[in-house]
Design a protein around this motif. Structure first.
Motif, mmCIF file in Angstrom:
data_model
loop_
_atom_site.group_PDB
_atom_site.id
_atom_site.type_symbol
_atom_site.label_atom_id
_atom_site.label_comp_id
_atom_site.label_asym_id
_atom_site.label_seq_id
_atom_site.Cartn_x
_atom_site.Cartn_y
_atom_site.Cartn_z
ATOM 1 N N SER A 1 0.874 -1.245 -0.045
ATOM 2 C CA SER A 1 -0.080 0.072 -0.070
ATOM 3 C C SER A 1 0.834 1.231 0.113
ATOM 4 C CB SER A 1 -1.094 0.014 1.215
ATOM 5 O OG SER A 1 0.169 0.155 2.343
ATOM 6 N N GLY A 2 2.378 1.158 -0.086
ATOM 7 C CA GLY A 2 2.993 2.458 -0.165
ATOM 8 C C GLY A 2 3.554 2.455 1.121
ATOM 9 N N GLY A 3 3.234 1.731 2.280
ATOM 10 C CA GLY A 3 3.988 1.702 3.532
ATOM 11 C C GLY A 3 5.313 1.146 3.522
ATOM 12 N N VAL A 4 6.052 1.454 4.492
ATOM 13 C CA VAL A 4 7.421 0.799 4.780
ATOM 14 C C VAL A 4 7.244 -0.543 5.518
ATOM 15 C CG1 VAL A 4 9.857 1.369 5.478
ATOM 16 C CG2 VAL A 4 8.382 3.312 4.627
ATOM 17 N N PRO A 5 8.126 -1.419 5.070
ATOM 18 C CA PRO A 5 8.339 -2.996 5.623
ATOM 19 C C PRO A 5 8.802 -2.480 7.046
ATOM 20 C CG PRO A 5 8.636 -3.058 3.315
ATOM 21 C CD PRO A 5 8.599 -1.594 3.653
ATOM 22 N N ALA A 6 8.555 -3.317 7.962
ATOM 23 C CA ALA A 6 9.236 -3.184 9.298
ATOM 24 C C ALA A 6 10.657 -3.498 9.428
ATOM 25 C CB ALA A 6 8.431 -4.011 10.537
ATOM 26 N N ASP A 7 11.287 -4.423 8.474
ATOM 27 C CA ASP A 7 12.524 -4.859 8.333
ATOM 28 C C ASP A 7 13.315 -4.091 7.166
ATOM 29 O OD1 ASP A 7 12.975 -7.551 6.018
ATOM 30 O OD2 ASP A 7 11.038 -6.546 6.419
ATOM 31 N N GLU A 8 14.678 -3.717 7.457
ATOM 32 C CA GLU A 8 15.545 -2.940 6.788
ATOM 33 C C GLU A 8 15.410 -3.818 5.376
ATOM 34 O OE1 GLU A 8 19.212 -2.407 8.358
ATOM 35 O OE2 GLU A 8 18.202 -0.686 9.840
ATOM 36 N N LYS A 9 15.660 -5.232 5.430
ATOM 37 C CA LYS A 9 15.825 -5.785 3.944
ATOM 38 C C LYS A 9 14.576 -5.618 3.078
ATOM 39 C CE LYS A 9 17.463 -10.041 2.409
ATOM 40 N NZ LYS A 9 17.895 -11.383 2.535
ATOM 41 N N GLY A 10 13.421 -5.779 3.666
ATOM 42 C CA GLY A 10 12.244 -5.541 2.925
ATOM 43 C C GLY A 10 12.059 -4.094 2.477
ATOM 44 N N ALA A 11 12.523 -3.131 3.390
ATOM 45 C CA ALA A 11 12.374 -1.736 2.869
ATOM 46 C C ALA A 11 13.315 -1.592 1.595
ATOM 47 C CB ALA A 11 12.790 -0.902 4.039
ATOM 48 N N VAL A 12 14.363 -2.110 1.683
ATOM 49 C CA VAL A 12 15.454 -1.669 0.627
ATOM 50 C C VAL A 12 14.934 -2.494 -0.775
ATOM 51 C CG1 VAL A 12 17.484 -2.157 -0.387
ATOM 52 C CG2 VAL A 12 17.349 -1.316 2.029
ATOM 53 N N ALA A 13 14.154 -3.629 -0.408
ATOM 54 C CA ALA A 13 13.513 -4.502 -1.683
ATOM 55 C C ALA A 13 12.413 -3.416 -2.145
ATOM 56 C CB ALA A 13 13.059 -5.619 -1.208
ATOM 57 N N LEU A 14 11.799 -2.898 -1.397
ATOM 58 C CA LEU A 14 10.447 -2.039 -1.648
ATOM 59 C C LEU A 14 11.013 -0.857 -2.784
ATOM 60 C CD1 LEU A 14 7.451 -1.178 -0.930
ATOM 61 C CD2 LEU A 14 8.396 0.408 0.235
ATOM 62 N N LEU A 15 12.292 -0.319 -2.052
ATOM 63 C CA LEU A 15 12.659 0.869 -2.899
ATOM 64 C C LEU A 15 13.304 0.324 -4.365
ATOM 65 C CD1 LEU A 15 14.664 2.713 -0.423
ATOM 66 C CD2 LEU A 15 12.680 3.472 -1.469
ATOM 67 N N ALA A 16 14.020 -0.891 -4.004
ATOM 68 C CA ALA A 16 14.578 -1.384 -5.423
ATOM 69 C C ALA A 16 13.554 -1.768 -6.609
ATOM 70 C CB ALA A 16 15.435 -2.723 -5.288
ATOM 71 N N GLY A 17 12.199 -2.221 -6.003
ATOM 72 C CA GLY A 17 11.194 -2.484 -6.964
ATOM 73 C C GLY A 17 10.648 -1.437 -7.383
ATOM 74 N N ALA A 18 10.487 -0.593 -6.703
ATOM 75 C CA ALA A 18 10.148 0.927 -7.295
ATOM 76 C C ALA A 18 10.957 1.502 -8.205
ATOM 77 C CB ALA A 18 9.802 1.849 -6.073
ATOM 78 N N GLU A 19 12.104 1.451 -7.912
ATOM 79 C CA GLU A 19 13.121 2.079 -8.942
ATOM 80 C C GLU A 19 13.184 1.099 -10.205
ATOM 81 O OE1 GLU A 19 15.184 4.680 -9.030
ATOM 82 O OE2 GLU A 19 16.219 4.954 -7.086
ATOM 83 N N ARG A 20 13.206 0.012 -10.262
ATOM 84 C CA ARG A 20 12.932 -0.908 -11.208
ATOM 85 C C ARG A 20 11.728 -0.665 -12.252
ATOM 86 N NH1 ARG A 20 13.615 -5.810 -8.874
ATOM 87 N NH2 ARG A 20 15.910 -5.711 -9.080
ATOM 88 N N LYS A 21 10.670 -0.710 -11.563
ATOM 89 C CA LYS A 21 9.727 -0.524 -12.360
ATOM 90 C C LYS A 21 9.367 1.031 -12.935
ATOM 91 C CE LYS A 21 5.502 -1.813 -10.347
ATOM 92 N NZ LYS A 21 4.345 -1.772 -9.309
ATOM 93 N N LEU A 22 9.975 1.756 -12.341
ATOM 94 C CA LEU A 22 10.176 3.484 -12.689
ATOM 95 C C LEU A 22 11.025 3.357 -13.792
ATOM 96 C CD1 LEU A 22 8.873 6.306 -12.678
ATOM 97 C CD2 LEU A 22 10.506 6.497 -11.024
ATOM 98 N N ALA A 23 12.249 2.777 -13.687
ATOM 99 C CA ALA A 23 13.300 2.665 -14.675
ATOM 100 C C ALA A 23 12.640 1.914 -16.104
ATOM 101 C CB ALA A 23 14.634 1.970 -14.380
ATOM 102 N N ASP A 24 11.813 0.784 -15.862
ATOM 103 C CA ASP A 24 11.354 0.181 -17.065
ATOM 104 C C ASP A 24 10.296 1.007 -17.730
ATOM 105 O OD1 ASP A 24 12.936 -1.883 -16.473
ATOM 106 O OD2 ASP A 24 11.221 -3.055 -15.513
#
Length: 189
Positions: free
Chosen positions: A130-153
Motif C-alpha cells: 500500500s505504499g507503507g514501509v516494511p518493518a525490516d530493513e531488508k524488505g524496505a530496501v527491496a521495496l525501494l529497489a522494486g519501485a526503482e526497477r518499475k520506474l526505470a522500465d
C-alpha cells in the motif's frame, strides 16, 4: 531575307509552366503547413505531459526514500545519495515539489514528513504493497529497489513516444534508476 523561327525548341521550361509550378508548390505548402504545425503542437503537448508525469514519478519515489529513511535511520547514510539523485531527477523534469523535498528543506516540513513516514511504517507489514514501509530493513530496501526497477522500465518504454531532448533525459534517468536498483540489490553497502 526573312528570318524564320528557329527549328529547335527553346531549352528549359517555359514561363507559364514555371508560374504554374510555383503556384502548385505554394498550394501544397499552404495545405500541409497547418497539419505539420498541429503535429508539432501535439508532439509538444505529449512531451509536456510525459515530462510532468516523470517529474511526479520522481517526486513520489523521493518521498518513498524519505519514508524508508525515517522508518529505518540506520539506512539513511546508504540511501541519502540515491534519494538526492531522485530529487535532482524530479527537478530536471521541472517538478517543483522535488526541489522543496530536498534534504535542505525546512525542519518543520521534514519533521512532518518524518512523522507521517513513521506512522505509515508502523502501519505497514513486510508484505504490504500500500505504499507503507516494511518493518525490516531488508524488505524496505527491496521495496525501494522494486519501485526503482518499475520506474526505470516505464521510462525506458516511454522513450519511443517522446521528442528527442526529453527522450535523452528519460534515457539518462532510466539508466540512473537501473544503477540504483543494482546498488540496492547487489551493492551491499
Amino acid at each position: 531575307m526573312s528570318f524564320s523561327a528557329s527549328p529547335r525548341p527553346p531549352s528549359g521550361p517555359r514561363r507559364r509552366s514555371l508560374l504554374a509550378s510555383a503556384a502548385g508548390a505554394a498550394l501544397l505548402v499552404g495545405c500541409s503547413g497547418g497539419s505539420e504545425s498541429e503535429e508539432r503542437a501535439a508532439e509538444r503537448s505529449a512531451g509536456d505531459a510525459a515530462r510532468a508525469r516523470a517529474g511526479k514519478d520522481s517526486e513520489a519515489l523521493a518521498a518513498r526514500y524519505a519514508a524508508v529513511m525515517a522508518a529505518h535511520p540506520g539506512l539513511a547514510e546508504r540511501l541519502r545519495p540515491l534519494r538526492e539523485d531522485v530529487v535532482r531527477h524530479a527537478a530536471a523534469f521541472g517538478a517543483s515539489a522535488g526541489r522543496t523535498a530536498s534534504p535542505g528543506a525546512s525542519s518543520t516540513a521534514s519533521d512532518a514528513a518524518s512523522a507521517s513516514a513513521s506512522a505509515s511504517a508502523r502501519a505497514a507489514g513486510p508484505g504490504d504493497d500500500s505504499g507503507g514501509v516494511p518493518a525490516d530493513e531488508k524488505g524496505a530496501v527491496a521495496l525501494l529497489a522494486g519501485a526503482e526497477r518499475k520506474l526505470a522500465d516505464r521510462r525506458a518504454a516511454d522513450l519511443l513516444e517522446v521528442p528527442g531532448e526529453l527522450a535523452r533525459l528519460l534515457a539518462s534517468v532510466a539508466a540512473a534508476g537501473a544503477a540504483h536498483v543494482y546498488l540496492l540489490t547487489e551493492g551491499d553497502g
